[in-house]
Design a protein around this motif. Structure first.
Motif, PDB file in Angstrom:
ATOM      1  N   ARG A  18      35.050 -17.945  18.424  1.00 61.53           N
ATOM      2  CA  ARG A  18      34.484 -17.361  17.210  1.00 61.53           C
ATOM      3  C   ARG A  18      33.960 -18.483  16.329  1.00 61.53           C
ATOM      4  NH1 ARG A  18      36.146 -11.642  16.696  1.00 61.53           N
ATOM      5  NH2 ARG A  18      34.664 -11.871  15.032  1.00 61.53           N
ATOM      6  N   SER A  26      41.059 -15.788  16.856  1.00 64.72           N
ATOM      7  CA  SER A  26      40.725 -15.702  18.276  1.00 64.72           C
ATOM      8  C   SER A  26      39.765 -16.828  18.643  1.00 64.72           C
ATOM      9  CB  SER A  26      40.108 -14.336  18.599  1.00 64.72           C
ATOM     10  OG  SER A  26      38.933 -14.140  17.856  1.00 64.72           O
ATOM     11  N   SER A  77      36.311 -20.297  11.834  1.00 66.59           N
ATOM     12  CA  SER A  77      36.509 -18.856  11.753  1.00 66.59           C
ATOM     13  C   SER A  77      37.778 -18.548  10.984  1.00 66.59           C
ATOM     14  CB  SER A  77      36.616 -18.252  13.161  1.00 66.59           C
ATOM     15  OG  SER A  77      36.847 -16.857  13.074  1.00 66.59           O
ATOM     16  N   LEU A 103      32.047  -5.291   8.852  1.00 64.24           N
ATOM     17  CA  LEU A 103      32.745  -4.179   9.508  1.00 64.24           C
ATOM     18  C   LEU A 103      34.111  -4.612  10.028  1.00 64.24           C
ATOM     19  CD1 LEU A 103      29.686  -2.670  11.374  1.00 64.24           C
ATOM     20  CD2 LEU A 103      31.042  -1.513   9.601  1.00 64.24           C
ATOM     21  N   GLU A 104      34.178  -5.809  10.603  1.00 65.45           N
ATOM     22  CA  GLU A 104      35.468  -6.312  11.094  1.00 65.45           C
ATOM     23  C   GLU A 104      36.465  -6.513   9.954  1.00 65.45           C
ATOM     24  OE1 GLU A 104      35.571  -9.535  13.907  1.00 65.45           O
ATOM     25  OE2 GLU A 104      33.634  -8.938  14.728  1.00 65.45           O
ATOM     26  N   ALA A 105      35.981  -6.962   8.794  1.00 68.93           N
ATOM     27  CA  ALA A 105      36.876  -7.176   7.640  1.00 68.93           C
ATOM     28  C   ALA A 105      37.278  -5.863   6.986  1.00 68.93           C
ATOM     29  CB  ALA A 105      36.193  -8.091   6.623  1.00 68.93           C
ATOM     30  N   VAL A 161      37.927  -2.935   8.087  1.00 72.17           N
ATOM     31  CA  VAL A 161      38.969  -2.114   8.712  1.00 72.17           C
ATOM     32  C   VAL A 161      40.365  -2.454   8.188  1.00 72.17           C
ATOM     33  CG1 VAL A 161      37.624  -1.717  10.810  1.00 72.17           C
ATOM     34  CG2 VAL A 161      39.266  -3.596  10.738  1.00 72.17           C
ATOM     35  N   ASN A 209      24.692 -10.154  12.104  1.00 72.61           N
ATOM     36  CA  ASN A 209      25.908 -10.965  11.980  1.00 72.61           C
ATOM     37  C   ASN A 209      26.662 -10.644  10.692  1.00 72.61           C
ATOM     38  OD1 ASN A 209      26.482 -12.961  14.148  1.00 72.61           O
ATOM     39  ND2 ASN A 209      24.352 -13.517  13.815  1.00 72.61           N
ATOM     40  N   LYS A 245      39.157 -15.728  11.662  1.00 73.14           N
ATOM     41  CA  LYS A 245      39.797 -14.819  12.618  1.00 73.14           C
ATOM     42  C   LYS A 245      40.639 -15.623  13.606  1.00 73.14           C
ATOM     43  CE  LYS A 245      35.894 -11.805  12.041  1.00 73.14           C
ATOM     44  NZ  LYS A 245      34.808 -12.621  11.532  1.00 73.14           N
ATOM     45  N   ASP A 263      28.306  -7.230  11.138  1.00 72.42           N
ATOM     46  CA  ASP A 263      29.416  -7.335  12.087  1.00 72.42           C
ATOM     47  C   ASP A 263      30.661  -7.900  11.396  1.00 72.42           C
ATOM     48  OD1 ASP A 263      30.489  -7.189  14.813  1.00 72.42           O
ATOM     49  OD2 ASP A 263      30.448  -9.380  14.740  1.00 72.42           O
ATOM     50  N   ASN A 264      30.490  -8.987  10.644  1.00 74.26           N
ATOM     51  CA  ASN A 264      31.618  -9.573   9.919  1.00 74.26           C
ATOM     52  C   ASN A 264      32.181  -8.598   8.890  1.00 74.26           C
ATOM     53  OD1 ASN A 264      31.442 -11.968  11.320  1.00 74.26           O
ATOM     54  ND2 ASN A 264      30.375 -13.064   9.721  1.00 74.26           N
ATOM     55  N   ASN A 295      31.759  -5.739   1.543  1.00 70.82           N
ATOM     56  CA  ASN A 295      32.836  -4.945   2.137  1.00 70.82           C
ATOM     57  C   ASN A 295      34.076  -5.079   1.267  1.00 70.82           C
ATOM     58  OD1 ASN A 295      35.113  -6.683   3.550  1.00 70.82           O
ATOM     59  ND2 ASN A 295      33.182  -7.765   3.871  1.00 70.82           N
TER      60      ASN A 295
END
Length: 136
Positions: free
Chosen positions: A81, A78, A74, A26-28, A30, A20, A76, A23-24, A55
Motif C-alpha cells: 500500500r 497491509s 500508508s 470509502l475505505e476510511a 466504513v 484514488n 493502513k 477509494d481511500n 469522508n
C-alpha cells in the motif's frame, strides 16, 4: 456544481486522481459505525477547478498528513500500500495544480487544477476547508 469540459487534463489522469481519492475515502468511511458517508464536490473558482473528496471515517494523524504523499507510506496495516496519494500528488503537480488535506472529525482532500495553465505560484485558491484554514 460545474462543467468540467474546460479542464485541460487527460481523462485517465482525472480518473486516476479522483478514483484514488474516492477509494481511500470509502475505505476510511466504513469505520464510522453511526452512518458512514463519502462526499465528492467539483466546483469552478475563478480560473481553477477544485475537486474535494470528504469522508467521516478514520482520520489521519496530524503528524502523518504530509507523509501520506510519500511513496510507500500508508496509514493502513497491509503490505503493498502507500502509492495512491503519491500518484495523485504527482498527477496534480504535473498539471500545475495543488493538493491539500485536512483531517480532524472528518477528512477532506482538495485538489486544485488550473483551467488555463497558469504557473503554480499564480494559482488563486481558497485557503479554507470546512471553515478551517489550510496550512502550506
Amino acid at each position: 456544481e460545474c462543467d468540467l469540459s474546460g479542464l485541460k487534463i487527460e481523462p485517465w489522469d482525472l480518473c486516476s486522481m479522483v478514483g484514488n481519492l474516492l477509494d481511500n475515502a470509502l475505505e476510511a468511511a466504513v469505520f464510522d459505525d453511526k452512518g458512514p458517508w463519502v462526499g465528492l464536490e467539483c466546483r469552478k473558482c475563478g480560473g481553477n477547478y477544485e475537486i474535494v473528496v470528504t469522508n467521516n471515517g478514520r482520520t489521519v494523524a496530524r503528524e502523518d498528513i504530509s507523509r501520506v504523499f510519500e511513496a510507500g507510506f500508508s496509514t493502513k496495516e497491509s503490505s503493498g500500500r502507500g502509492y495512491g496519494m503519491y500518484i495523485v500528488k504527482n498527477l496534480v503537480e504535473g498539471c500545475r495544480g495543488e493538493i491539500e488535506m485536512v483531517s480532524d472529525r472528518r477528512t477532506a482532500v482538495k485538489i486544485i487544477l488550473p483551467e488555463d495553465g497558469h504557473d503554480r505560484q499564480n494559482i488563486a485558491k481558497s485557503r479554507r476547508i470546512f471553515g478551517r484554514e489550510v496550512q502550506g
